[in-house]
Write an enzyme that holds these catalytic residues in place. Structure first.
Site, short mmCIF file in Angstrom:
data_model
loop_
_atom_site.label_atom_id
_atom_site.label_comp_id
_atom_site.label_asym_id
_atom_site.label_seq_id
_atom_site.Cartn_x
_atom_site.Cartn_y
_atom_site.Cartn_z
CE1 TYR A 76 -8.97 2.20 6.94
CE2 TYR A 76 -8.16 3.52 8.77
CZ TYR A 76 -7.99 2.99 7.51
OH TYR A 76 -6.82 3.22 6.84
CE LYS A 77 -7.53 -1.06 5.16
NZ LYS A 77 -8.12 -0.35 4.02
CG PHE A 110 -1.94 1.05 1.22
CD1 PHE A 110 -3.05 0.93 0.41
CD2 PHE A 110 -1.79 2.20 1.99
CE1 PHE A 110 -4.02 1.94 0.37
CE2 PHE A 110 -2.74 3.20 1.95
CZ PHE A 110 -3.85 3.07 1.14
CG ASP A 161 -0.16 -2.66 6.99
OD1 ASP A 161 -1.25 -3.00 7.49
OD2 ASP A 161 0.03 -1.56 6.45
NE ARG A 169 -10.07 -3.02 -2.53
CZ ARG A 169 -9.47 -2.37 -1.53
NH1 ARG A 169 -8.23 -2.70 -1.19
NH2 ARG A 169 -10.07 -1.39 -0.89
C1 LIG Z 1 -2.07 -2.10 3.92
C2 LIG Z 1 -2.55 -0.73 4.33
N1 LIG Z 1 -1.81 0.00 5.19
C3 LIG Z 1 -2.22 1.24 5.58
C4 LIG Z 1 -3.39 1.79 5.11
C5 LIG Z 1 -3.88 3.15 5.48
O1 LIG Z 1 -3.12 3.85 6.39
P1 LIG Z 1 -3.86 4.98 7.24
O2 LIG Z 1 -4.76 4.26 8.21
O3 LIG Z 1 -2.76 5.74 7.90
O4 LIG Z 1 -4.66 5.83 6.31
C6 LIG Z 1 -4.18 1.04 4.23
C7 LIG Z 1 -5.45 1.62 3.74
O5 LIG Z 1 -6.20 1.08 2.99
C8 LIG Z 1 -3.74 -0.23 3.82
O6 LIG Z 1 -4.48 -0.95 2.96
#
Ligand SMILES: Cc1ncc(COP(=O)(O)O)c(C=O)c1O
Length: 393
Positions: free
Chosen positions: A204-205, A110, A179, A352
Site C-alpha cells: 500500500y505504500k 518499525f 523489510d 515526514r
Molecule cells: C517497515 C515497515 N514494516 C511493516 C509495516 C506495517 O506492517 P503491516 O502492513 O502489517 O501493517 C510498516 C508500516 O508502515 C513499515 O513501515
C-alpha cells in the site's frame, strides 16, 4: 516521468507527500475493481477461480512485484499483511539455523518488525539484540541465527547498504531478512544480486495497491525447499484439492500461500502495479533523488532555524523521503494539510515528507516547500484547531 502522472487520480489542489504511507489511487484500479465485482464475482461467480485467473493471482502478482525488487520469477508470493509475512519469514529463517541463539534487529525498526522479532524469539527461546544496521558487523558471530532490518528507516529515511550488510551477515553464517516497505517501488532493490535470503514488504505504500493492500514475501530460490513456514494453510499444500489430512508443502514458492486470498484487494493491487509499466526503477530513483535534493536544498536555505533535515544528505544513504525535525511537528503537519500539502507526523518531532516520483512534479514539490516555509514563518500552526489529535496521528 511526467506522463506517468496521468496514471493516477489525485484531488485538485493537493500536493500529496504521503505516498510512503498510503500510495494514491492509480487510475486503473477503479475500472479493474468494478470488473472484478460486477462481472467476475457478479456473473462468473465461482468459475472465476479458473476463468478469471483468481487461483494464480497471488503468484502472478508476486512475480510482478518481483520485477520491481530484483527478484526473478518464482520467488515472491503476494498475500497477507506485512506483519504476518514477517512472522512467516522470521520463523522459517530461525528454523534454518538451529543451535544459534541470537536474533538481531534494529532498535529503530518499525514497531511491528520489533514486536514480531520478539515474539518469534520467545517461541524459539532466542535472545533478541537490537543494533543499528551500520554497526551490525560488531554484533555478528556464530551465535546469530537471523538478522532482520528494513532497507529504509521509516522515520529518518536513511537507506542502508543492503548488499554490504547481507554479505557481512552471510560471513557469520547467519540469514538476512529485509523489510522493503519503504523501498519497493521507489528505489532499486536487487534481492537476487545481493544474495538476500528472505524479504517482506507491503503493497500500500510506493506500490500504490490501496488501503490494506496485501503484502508479499520473498524466499530466495535456494531456500524454498528448506523453508518450513509456520502457518500451514491449505493453499500452500502441494496438492490443495486432494484435500489430504496432513500438510505437505508445495515444492515451489506456492508453499508461501496460506488461505483464500482477499481477491478484491489483491486484484486492486495488481491493477495499481500497472502504473509502473514501461518505466524503469532506475528512472524512478533518478527523479526521487532530484525531488529530495530540491527539498533538502530548500530546507537548508529557507527553513532554518525552524527545521533540521534528519535524512542523510548523501544520495546513496537516502530513501525517497525527507524528514524534518521541527518543534510542534504534529501541529505543523495539520496546518500543512489545511493548505493542501499532505505529509505526515512521526512522534515525537518529525515532519515526514514522502515523494512518489510517478505522480509528483518539481513545481508541486517547490510549492509544497513554500507552504512549509509559510506555516513555520507565520506560526500558522499555533491555531488551536491544529492541535486536536484524532485516533490516527
Ligand atoms: C517497515 C515497515 N514494516 C511493516 C509495516 C506495517 O506492517 P503491516 O502492513 O502489517 O501493517 C510498516 C508500516 O508502515 C513499515 O513501515
Amino acid at each position: 516521468l511526467s506522463a506517468a502522472r496521468d496514471r493516477f487520480i489525485l484531488p485538485q489542489g493537493t500536493v500529496y507527500l504521503d505516498g510512503n504511507s498510503l500510495g494514491p489511487l492509480p487510475a486503473a484500479v477503479g475500472p479493474a475493481v468494478s470488473d472484478v465485482v460486477t462481472r467476475q464475482w457478479g456473473q462468473d461467480l465461482i468459475t472465476s477461480w479458473n476463468l478469471n485467473g483468481w487461483w494464480h493471482a497471488p503468484g502472478r502478482i508476486g512475480d510482478r512485484i518481483g520485477r520491481l525488487i530484483g527478484a526473478a520469477a518464482g520467488q515472491v508470493m503476494c498475500g497477507e499483511s506485512t506483519s504476518v509475512q514477517l512472522f512467516q519469514a522470521l520463523t522459517a529463517a530461525c528454523r534454518m539455523r538451529p543451535g544459534r541463539s541470537v536474533l538481531l534487529t534494529d532498535g529503530a525498526n518499525f514497531p511491528t518488525d520489533q514486536y514480531i522479532a520478539d515474539a518469534v524469539a520467545r517461541l524459539f527461546g532466542l535472545t533478541v539484540r537490537r543494533v543499528h544496521p551500520s554497526e551490525v558487523g560488531e554484533r555478528l558471530n556464530s551465535e546469530v541465527a537471523v538478522v532482520s532490518f528494513s532497507v529504509v528507516d521509516y522515520r529518518t529515511g536513511e537507506l542502508f547498504d543492503s548488499a554490504a550488510i547481507t554479505e557481512l551477515v552471510h560471513e557469520s553464517g547467519s540469514l538476512m531478512i529485509w523489510d522493503l516497505a519503504h523501498a519497493a517501488g521507489a528505489l532499486e532493490v536487487a534481492l537476487d544480486d545481493i544474495g538476500a535470503d528472505l524479504a517482506v514488504g507491503c503493497g500500500y505504500k510506493y506500490l500504490n495497491g490501496g488501503p490494506g493492500a496485501p503484502a508479499y514475501v520473498y524466499l530466495a530460490s535456494r531456500h524454498i525447499a528448506d523453508a518450513d513456514l509456520p502457518i500451514t494453510g491449505w493453499h500452500g499444500h502441494a496438492e490443495p484439492f486432494e484435500l489430504h489430512q496432513h500438510y505437505r508443502p508445495a515444492d515451489s514458492i506456492e508453499r508461501a500461500r496460506i488461505g483464500t486470498a482477499p481477491l478484491l484487494s489483491m486484484l486492486a493491487l495488481e491493477a495499481g502495479l500497472t502504473a509502473f509499466d514501461g518505466i524503469s526503477v532506475a528512472a524512478i530513483r533518478r527523479k526521487s533523488l532530484a525531488l529530495t535534493d530540491l527539498v533538502i536544498d530548500f530546507a537548508d536555505n529557507y527553513l532554518t532555524p525552524w527545521a533540521e533535515v534528519v535524512t542523510p544528505r548523501e544520495e546513496h544513504r537516502r530513501g525517497s523521503q525527507v524528514s524534518l525535525r521541527v518543534q510542534h511537528a504534529y501541529e505543523v503537519c495539520q496546518a500543512l494539510i489545511a493548505r493542501g500539502v499532505v505529509g505526515d507526523f512521526r512522534a515525537p518531532d518529525l515532519l515526514r515528507l514522502g515523494f512518489g516520483p510517478l505522480y509528483l512534479s518539481h513545481t508541486e514539490v517547490l510549492s509544497a516547500m513554500l507552504a512549509v516555509h509559510d506555516v513555520l514563518a507565520e506560526q500558522a500552526w499555533r491555531d488551536p484547531a491544529f492541535s486536536v489529535r484524532a485516533a490516527v496521528t
